[in-house]
Write an enzyme that holds these catalytic residues in place. Structure first.
Site, short mmCIF file in Angstrom:
data_model
loop_
_atom_site.label_atom_id
_atom_site.label_comp_id
_atom_site.label_asym_id
_atom_site.label_seq_id
_atom_site.Cartn_x
_atom_site.Cartn_y
_atom_site.Cartn_z
N THR A 102 28.96 28.64 17.18
CA THR A 102 29.37 30.13 17.83
C THR A 102 28.11 30.93 17.59
O THR A 102 27.99 31.51 18.50
CB THR A 102 30.42 30.53 16.71
OG1 THR A 102 31.65 29.61 16.87
CG2 THR A 102 30.96 31.90 17.40
N THR A 135 22.90 41.13 11.35
CA THR A 135 23.07 41.53 9.92
C THR A 135 21.69 41.30 9.05
O THR A 135 20.75 41.00 9.37
CB THR A 135 23.91 40.34 9.29
OG1 THR A 135 24.00 40.32 7.95
CG2 THR A 135 23.36 38.74 9.42
N TYR A 160 25.32 30.70 7.02
CA TYR A 160 25.66 31.82 7.94
C TYR A 160 24.45 32.49 8.12
O TYR A 160 24.03 32.95 9.70
CB TYR A 160 26.56 32.64 7.03
CG TYR A 160 26.61 34.01 7.56
CD1 TYR A 160 27.29 34.25 9.08
CD2 TYR A 160 26.21 35.19 7.01
CE1 TYR A 160 27.44 35.40 9.43
CE2 TYR A 160 26.09 36.51 7.50
CZ TYR A 160 26.71 36.66 8.70
OH TYR A 160 26.77 37.90 9.51
N LYS A 164 22.51 33.28 11.98
CA LYS A 164 22.37 34.52 12.57
C LYS A 164 20.85 34.97 12.81
O LYS A 164 20.47 35.47 13.90
CB LYS A 164 22.97 35.75 11.75
CG LYS A 164 24.26 36.00 11.59
CD LYS A 164 24.90 36.34 13.04
CE LYS A 164 24.93 37.75 13.40
NZ LYS A 164 25.59 38.15 14.63
O1 TDX Z 1 35.92 36.63 -3.93
C1 TDX Z 1 34.72 36.90 -3.86
N1 TDX Z 1 34.15 37.25 -5.09
C2 TDX Z 1 32.87 37.87 -5.12
O2 TDX Z 1 32.19 37.96 -6.22
C3 TDX Z 1 34.19 37.55 -2.76
C4 TDX Z 1 34.91 37.01 -1.36
C5 TDX Z 1 32.87 37.76 -2.72
N2 TDX Z 1 32.21 38.16 -3.78
C6 TDX Z 1 30.69 38.62 -3.95
C7 TDX Z 1 29.86 37.96 -2.92
C8 TDX Z 1 28.82 38.91 -2.47
O3 TDX Z 1 27.77 39.12 -3.49
O4 TDX Z 1 30.87 40.22 -3.42
C9 TDX Z 1 29.88 40.22 -2.54
C10 TDX Z 1 30.38 40.66 -1.09
O5 TDX Z 1 30.85 39.40 -0.51
P1 TDX Z 1 31.37 39.23 0.85
O6 TDX Z 1 32.64 40.29 1.27
O7 TDX Z 1 31.66 37.75 1.08
O8 TDX Z 1 30.04 39.50 1.73
P2 TDX Z 1 28.46 39.20 1.80
O9 TDX Z 1 28.23 37.70 1.37
O10 TDX Z 1 27.88 40.31 1.09
O11 TDX Z 1 28.17 39.14 3.34
C11 TDX Z 1 28.61 40.22 4.11
O12 TDX Z 1 27.56 41.12 4.42
C12 TDX Z 1 26.68 40.69 5.50
C13 TDX Z 1 29.48 39.66 5.35
O13 TDX Z 1 30.37 38.78 5.02
C14 TDX Z 1 28.63 39.15 6.45
O14 TDX Z 1 29.28 39.06 7.49
C15 TDX Z 1 27.57 40.43 6.81
O15 TDX Z 1 26.84 39.71 7.72
#
Ligand code: TDX
Length: 354
Positions: A102, A135, A160, A164
């Protein structure tokens, strides 16, 4: 219509906010939302603009070159705002190929069709623009110090972010090689209404409400720079209209939070809005195995965008979090629909039957 703008991924989280802004703000633009309606795309995100005379929806996969060509021809598309992407890091660890398909091949397909349509020997039209939304993760991870600028080295760590990064390179290559008019923006973490509940903030709001565990990866010391999604949409609007061709703009909230502090803020806010004792659900926090290749810290310098185009974030973080928690608590129908998968079957049938 003054402009005919193709917005890809318009049924997704950030895409739906961009579509809403453009449809409402520019009645003289025709906005064509092209979306494959994967699990993360939900036309219910756009119920309020569905009937607008300047809005169209096309259920198309960006990898389907014939279908993309048809849409370009049918609407005489003059510009693209490309947001369609697989975006969840954990999913990319399970299935990197879906991300290459994608994010890389889909972007390449759009670039190829835009090139065919816009650079076919005719005189260059100043309306033509391929705007690629990307991103901050392409820049990799920071230590305790430092900040990403537009000239930071690309150093993606997850499948990911690698996909990108690759798509960004293809977009620049089409500019440098073929003269395609492009612009790119790289944004920090977004939050707000309509985000799919696999991402940290909506997942945890829902878990707190349901009193399910809150799985914090590692020690919770990872830092993200959070931006309210409508501030991002406003930046996209500005860059689309006034960004310089061939340039990259960083977008960020100047709002860094350690995950564990953010989780505690979410717990307190959600508890309060639910009428529970503030902080009582902190007992749901569990420190779990870290995400593989987990980037420690993102921070973005958006001074170029601020200085050149006069943008700055408007929504204060605590206010934005409160608004977001309220939205999720008041939209449990939306939440159960997107988590049940029912909407997908319903809308797929509806749009396939047209
Ligand atoms: O269950 C969880 N526990 C946790 O500790 C999840 C889902 C995430 N996390 C942590 C991982 C990251 O450090 O929280 C932070 C945020 O996680 P995500 O919401 O998955 O985002 P991240 O990995 O930072 O990536 C996001 O930001 C940039 C987006 O998903 C991307 O699409 C964007 O490009």
């Amino acid at each position: 219509m003054e402009r005919k703008i193709l917005i890809t991924g318009g049924a997704g989280f950030i895409g739906s906010h961009v579509v809403r802004l453009m449809v409402n703000k520019y009645p003289n633009y025709l906005i064509i939302n092209l979306d494959a309606l994967t699990y993360a795309g939900n036309p219910a995100n756009l119920r309020d603009v569905e009937e607008a005379p300047n809005y169209r929806f096309e259920k198309v996969d960006i990898c389907d070159v014939e279908a993309v060509r048809k849409v370009f021809e049918q609407y005489e598309i003059d510009s693209v705002i490309h947001l369609a992407a697989e975006s969840h890091v954990d999913r990319s660890i399970d299935d990197p190929f879906a991300f290459a398909r994608t994010n890389v091949l889909g972007t390449l397909t759009l670039l190829q069709v835009a090139k065919e349509r816009w650079l076919n020997g005719a005189e260059r039209d100043a309306k033509h623009l391929f705007y690629h939304v990307s991103t901050d993760e392409v820049y990799g991870s920071l230590g305790a110090e430092g900040i990403f600028t537009e000239s930071s080295r690309y150093e993606p760590h997850s499948p990911y972010s690698a996909s990108k990064a690759s798509s960004d390179h293809f977009v620049r290559a089409f500019h440098d090689t073929f003269g395609l008019p492009i612009v790119i923006s790289n944004c920090s973490n977004n939050y707000g209404p309509y985000q799919f509940p696999e991402k940290l903030i909506p997942l945890f709001i829902n878990n707190i409400r349901e009193r399910r565990e809150l799985p914090v990866y590692g020690s919770g010391a990872n830092v993200r720079d959070w931006l309210y999604v409508e501030d991002h949409a406003r930046a996209i609007d500005l860059i689309f209209h006034r960004g310089r061709i061939g340039e990259t703009y960083n977008i960020g909230g100047n709002n860094e939070w350690r995950n564990i502090d953010l989780v505690r803020l979410l717990v307190r806010t959600t508890d309060r809005l639910l009428g529970r004792a503030e902080g009582e659900d902190e007992s749901l926090i569990r420190f779990v195995r870290d995400r593989a290749g987990h980037d420690l810290r993102y921070a973005i310098d958006s001074s170029k965008l601020q200085n050149e185009l006069g943008w700055s974030p408007e929504v204060d973080f605590k206010e934005g979090i409160e608004r977001t928690v309220r939205w999720y608590l008041h939209n449990d129908e939306w939440l159960s629909a997107v988590t049940s998968g029912e909407y997908r079957n319903y809308y797929s049938r509806m749009y396939d039957g047209r």
